[in-house]
Write an enzyme that holds these catalytic residues in place. Structure first.
Site, short mmCIF file in Angstrom:
data_model
loop_
_atom_site.label_atom_id
_atom_site.label_comp_id
_atom_site.label_asym_id
_atom_site.label_seq_id
_atom_site.Cartn_x
_atom_site.Cartn_y
_atom_site.Cartn_z
N CYS A 35 -24.37 -45.19 -75.94
CA CYS A 35 -23.30 -45.39 -76.90
C CYS A 35 -22.83 -43.89 -77.31
CB CYS A 35 -24.01 -46.07 -78.16
SG CYS A 35 -24.05 -47.65 -77.94
N CYS A 89 -50.95 -37.31 -73.54
CA CYS A 89 -52.05 -37.82 -73.04
C CYS A 89 -52.52 -37.41 -71.70
CB CYS A 89 -52.02 -39.23 -73.10
SG CYS A 89 -52.25 -40.25 -74.77
#
Lengths: 252, 151
Positions: free
Chosen positions: A105, A213
């Site tokens: 957008c 992680c």
């Protein structure tokens, strides 16, 4: 008698039913941290929501603003639609995340240069938009064309990475509630992202968390917006279907 | 000064000098027998006090992330793995060695990282750790020696 039997069966089965219910990271927080998340003025992630809100009302190169279509406070955004992300994008033939939708957008309708994936401004806009759907249950549809991406994400979730030879499921499916040193392990649910981490003192998008992680596994992270991260986001969000959106959640 | 030609020769010979040092970081193959690696890695002897330090340090063994150990100065200790107090009265050195080197040999879904697994079997390892096990053979033997003191 039949009624009693039925009740007995339900009682017997109920732990199994509960076991299948995803549990938000919120439930693993200490009471004062829960209170911090719940209080708009105490929640440190709200600064990012405010930043996103300001960008939402900033004119683009064509003079248009996000708020022109979606309302000054995003009140015309449909929380039910926000809760469905990632959604299938037929033109790409791939899933599209909420962050990618916001960036689309920003470029297409405001005539701006698109943001670099995961940059501060884009994460702020994503945080603001997802905050509009706070409380809405996550609802990713994996029945149709999303299925293969869900399966790919699930496979990655079960793949071991790095020198530590670690996979997501190893901790988050088997040891939720246990402690790694002083830190409690959660189910690794994603309903609070982008979330504020007290440890690092900053807002953290899901991809940044996945990067962290992988680094802790001593593995090489993927490129930003790599298919692997998107597939993981599909799997992780769908895995937490039904959990209320908490953005911006507060976590350790 | 060394001429350019000699410089090149020296540079080309450097790996020969450096590689034996690098080997200390490298993987030493081992043989499992049942649930045990009976022989010490590379025939090395472990040092229990060094092993205690390796177990404690976050950048080395970081055993305390998951296990409780009689290391009171370490503060928070994890609850993911079983407490290791008295481990030597439950397991022998060979059994401990396999569990530290590669617990996934026994339990494929284990949460325990392999501390001395063939690096070529690992996936997408970060550059800094590429080709190396978490602990070298000496460090692994040190940890085994330490755990064997926990009667």
């Amino acid at each position: 008698m039949a009624k009693l039997l039925k009740m007995g069966m339900m009682l017997l089965l109920s732990p199994l039913i509960w076991a299948d219910q995803p549990k938000s990271g919120y439930d693993y927080l200490q009471a004062e941290t829960q209170a911090m998340q719940d209080d708009e003025f105490a929640n440190p992630g709200m600064a990012t929501v405010d930043m996103g809100h300001a960008l939402f009302n900033t004119p683009g190169n064509n003079g248009r603003r996000c708020s022109d279509c979606h309302g000054e406070d995003g009140e015309k955004l449909d929380p039910k639609k926000i809760a469905r992300y990632p959604i299938y994008n037929p033109e790409l033939g791939r899933p599209f995340t909420l962050q990618q939708q916001v960036n689309f957008c920003w470029e297409e309708h405001l005539d701006n240069i698109p943001f670099v994936p995961g940059c501060t401004e884009l994460v702020a806009l994503e945080t603001f938009v997802r905050n509009r759907a706070r409380g809405e249950p996550v609802n990713v549809d994996i029945s149709g064309p999303m299925r293969p991406f869900y399966e790919a994400g699930k496979a990655l979730y079960h793949t071991r990475f790095g020198q530590m030879n670690m996979a997501c499921y190893v901790c988050h499916d088997q040891y939720a509630g246990q402690y790694l040193r002083g830190q409690i392990l959660t189910e690794g649910q994603t309903n609070g992202f982008p979330e504020y981490r007290l440890g690092s003192g900053r807002i953290t998008s899901l991809q940044r968390r996945l990067e962290e992680c992988l680094r802790s596994f001593r593995a090489e992270p993927f490129e930003r917006d790599a298919d692997e991260y998107i597939d993981l986001e599909v799997y992780l969000n769908a895995r937490g279907n039904g959990l209320p959106i908490e953005t911006p959640a507060v976590r350790y | 000064m060394v001429c350019r030609y000699c410089q090149r020769i020296i540079i080309s010979l450097l790996p020969l000098v450096v590689s034996p040092l690098a080997a200390a970081e490298g993987f030493v193959p081992w043989q499992a027998v049942g649930d045990s690696i009976p022989q010490p890695l590379g025939g090395l002897t472990g040092d229990a006090s060094r092993g205690r330090e390796i177990a404690r340090r976050k950048d080395l063994g970081n055993c305390l992330a998951c296990h409780r150990l009689p290391i009171p100065e370490a503060g928070f200790q994890g609850t993911v793995g079983p407490p290791l107090d008295g481990i030597a009265s439950r397991l022998n050195a060979g059994q401990i060695r396999l569990r530290v080197a590669d617990e996934s040999r026994r339990i494929p879904t284990t949460v325990m990282p392999p501390f001395h697994k063939d690096p070529t079997t690992l996936n997408q390892v970060a550059d800094d750790y590429y080709g190396k096990p978490v602990l070298n053979a000496q460090q692994l033997e040190d940890v085994v020696a330490y755990l064997m003191t926990l009667q």
